[in-house]
Scaffold this motif. Structure first.
Motif, PDB file in Angstrom:
ATOM      1  N   VAL A 134     -30.391   0.729   2.918  1.00 41.30           N
ATOM      2  CA  VAL A 134     -29.845  -0.209   1.931  1.00 41.30           C
ATOM      3  C   VAL A 134     -28.520  -0.740   2.481  1.00 41.30           C
ATOM      4  N   GLY A 135     -28.130  -1.903   2.020  1.00 41.52           N
ATOM      5  CA  GLY A 135     -26.879  -2.468   2.502  1.00 41.52           C
ATOM      6  C   GLY A 135     -26.368  -3.562   1.581  1.00 41.52           C
ATOM      7  N   ALA A 136     -25.119  -3.936   1.798  1.00 36.50           N
ATOM      8  CA  ALA A 136     -24.485  -5.033   1.066  1.00 36.50           C
ATOM      9  C   ALA A 136     -23.573  -5.775   2.033  1.00 36.50           C
ATOM     10  N   PHE A 137     -23.347  -7.052   1.764  1.00 32.15           N
ATOM     11  CA  PHE A 137     -22.510  -7.813   2.682  1.00 32.15           C
ATOM     12  C   PHE A 137     -21.826  -8.973   1.977  1.00 32.15           C
ATOM     13  N   TYR A 138     -20.742  -9.420   2.610  1.00 29.44           N
ATOM     14  CA  TYR A 138     -20.043 -10.644   2.225  1.00 29.44           C
ATOM     15  C   TYR A 138     -19.896 -11.495   3.484  1.00 29.44           C
ATOM     16  N   HIS A 162     -18.265 -18.893  -0.221  1.00 34.03           N
ATOM     17  CA  HIS A 162     -18.381 -17.436  -0.241  1.00 34.03           C
ATOM     18  C   HIS A 162     -19.797 -17.025  -0.647  1.00 34.03           C
ATOM     19  N   PHE A 163     -20.390 -16.127   0.128  1.00 37.75           N
ATOM     20  CA  PHE A 163     -21.739 -15.626  -0.135  1.00 37.75           C
ATOM     21  C   PHE A 163     -21.717 -14.104  -0.217  1.00 37.75           C
ATOM     22  N   LEU A 164     -22.484 -13.565  -1.156  1.00 33.67           N
ATOM     23  CA  LEU A 164     -22.677 -12.121  -1.298  1.00 33.67           C
ATOM     24  C   LEU A 164     -24.161 -11.825  -1.141  1.00 33.67           C
ATOM     25  N   GLY A 165     -24.467 -10.624  -0.643  1.00 30.79           N
ATOM     26  CA  GLY A 165     -25.869 -10.303  -0.450  1.00 30.79           C
ATOM     27  C   GLY A 165     -26.143  -8.818  -0.455  1.00 30.79           C
ATOM     28  N   ALA A 166     -27.421  -8.499  -0.529  1.00 26.05           N
ATOM     29  CA  ALA A 166     -27.876  -7.109  -0.494  1.00 26.05           C
ATOM     30  C   ALA A 166     -29.138  -7.039   0.350  1.00 26.05           C
ATOM     31  N   ALA A 185     -31.456 -10.493   0.059  1.00 24.85           N
ATOM     32  CA  ALA A 185     -31.134 -11.499  -0.955  1.00 24.85           C
ATOM     33  C   ALA A 185     -29.686 -11.926  -0.732  1.00 24.85           C
ATOM     34  N   ARG A 186     -29.454 -13.238  -0.684  1.00 24.58           N
ATOM     35  CA  ARG A 186     -28.126 -13.786  -0.387  1.00 24.58           C
ATOM     36  C   ARG A 186     -27.806 -14.859  -1.413  1.00 24.58           C
ATOM     37  N   PHE A 187     -26.613 -14.766  -2.043  1.00 25.05           N
ATOM     38  CA  PHE A 187     -26.275 -15.665  -3.146  1.00 25.05           C
ATOM     39  C   PHE A 187     -24.902 -16.276  -2.936  1.00 25.05           C
ATOM     40  N   GLY A 188     -24.808 -17.586  -3.143  1.00 22.88           N
ATOM     41  CA  GLY A 188     -23.540 -18.298  -3.101  1.00 22.88           C
ATOM     42  C   GLY A 188     -23.334 -19.059  -4.391  1.00 22.88           C
ATOM     43  N   ASN A 189     -22.190 -18.863  -5.035  1.00 22.06           N
ATOM     44  CA  ASN A 189     -21.892 -19.515  -6.310  1.00 22.06           C
ATOM     45  C   ASN A 189     -20.993 -20.726  -6.073  1.00 22.06           C
ATOM     46  N   VAL A 205     -26.752 -21.106  -4.746  1.00 18.00           N
ATOM     47  CA  VAL A 205     -27.789 -20.984  -3.726  1.00 18.00           C
ATOM     48  C   VAL A 205     -28.236 -19.533  -3.616  1.00 18.00           C
ATOM     49  N   LEU A 206     -29.521 -19.300  -3.800  1.00 18.56           N
ATOM     50  CA  LEU A 206     -30.110 -17.969  -3.641  1.00 18.56           C
ATOM     51  C   LEU A 206     -31.175 -18.043  -2.562  1.00 18.56           C
ATOM     52  N   THR A 207     -31.026 -17.207  -1.534  1.00 16.70           N
ATOM     53  CA  THR A 207     -31.987 -17.152  -0.437  1.00 16.70           C
ATOM     54  C   THR A 207     -32.560 -15.745  -0.352  1.00 16.70           C
ATOM     55  N   VAL A 208     -33.876 -15.641  -0.339  1.00 13.72           N
ATOM     56  CA  VAL A 208     -34.558 -14.349  -0.218  1.00 13.72           C
ATOM     57  C   VAL A 208     -35.385 -14.374   1.062  1.00 13.72           C
TER      58      VAL A 208
END
Length: 218
Positions: A134-138, A162-166, A185-189, A205-208
């Motif tokens: 498992v992981g998380a990133f910015y 700025h993008f956050l993801g898991a 999964a990567r999300f940018g608001n 933007v949500l990218t899977v």
């Protein structure tokens, strides 16, 4: 790159990717036709090819990371990345412009950073090994500010989106084969003005991404 085994359980690494240029060549067909105006007869019809090209310049980037392994079954990894986005540009016919927004000077874009944290666990079974991750990133990426009207696109300025993801992954090691499955999964608001949407708008933007693979060890 460099790699250092500081202790049996602790590892450090670093990589640097210098700026490089990708040459994008293209050919344009030029056709010249000569017609007799009195009769309408074609006197000559010639075709020539003109070769041109664009330089796609990728920026310098660097990453440092560490991994700590405990009891041979737990691993925690962390890495930090940096990208010099001022170098990111197209060069064509002696003119340079930004792939993000051609109306913004490429030198105006800011450096950005990324942080990634991951954990891996090995389940050692009698005839196989199951690996869970498992992981998380910015990550920060170059972007442009939103303007009030599309006609004012030239008033946009460089900014960082700025993008956050898991992430999650699963591997099965069975005899000589390793079966892998992973997802991100990567999300940018409020990002992407002038890239994903019009200059006077922004988007969530949500990218899977899903990946699978099989490895055979000899």
């Amino acid at each position: 790159g460099a790699w250092w085994q500081a202790t049996p359980a602790l590892t450090f690494a670093a990589t640097v990717k210098p700026r490089y240029t990708l040459r994008l060549a293209n050919e344009v067909e030029l056709r010249q036709i000569s017609i007799d105006p009195s009769s309408g007869t074609v006197n000559s019809d010639t075709t020539t090819w003109e070769t041109g090209g664009t330089d796609f310049i990728y920026p310098t980037s660097a990453t440092i990371g560490m991994a700590w392994r405990a009891q041979d079954i737990h691993t925690v990894a962390l890495d930090l990345g940096w990208t010099h986005w001022k170098e990111y540009r197209f060069r064509q016919s002696g003119r340079e412009f930004s792939p993000i927004n051609p109306l913004i000077d490429p030198d105006a874009f800011h450096d950005s950073y990324s942080v990634r944290l991951g954990y891996e666990h090995l389940s050692i079974l009698p005839r196989s090994v199951v690996v869970q991750r498992v992981g998380a990133f910015y990550e920060g990426l170059p972007g442009s500010t939103r303007v009030s009207k599309s006609s004012e696109a030239d008033l946009a300025h460089a900014k960082t989106d700025h993008f956050l993801g898991a992430t999650a992954g699963l591997s099965l090691c069975l005899r000589s084969f390793i079966y892998d499955l992973s997802g991100q999964a990567r999300f940018g608001n409020d990002v992407g003005a002038g890239q994903y949407v019009a200059p006077d708008k922004s988007a969530d933007v949500l990218t899977v991404t899903l990946r699978g693979g099989v490895t055979c060890q000899f």
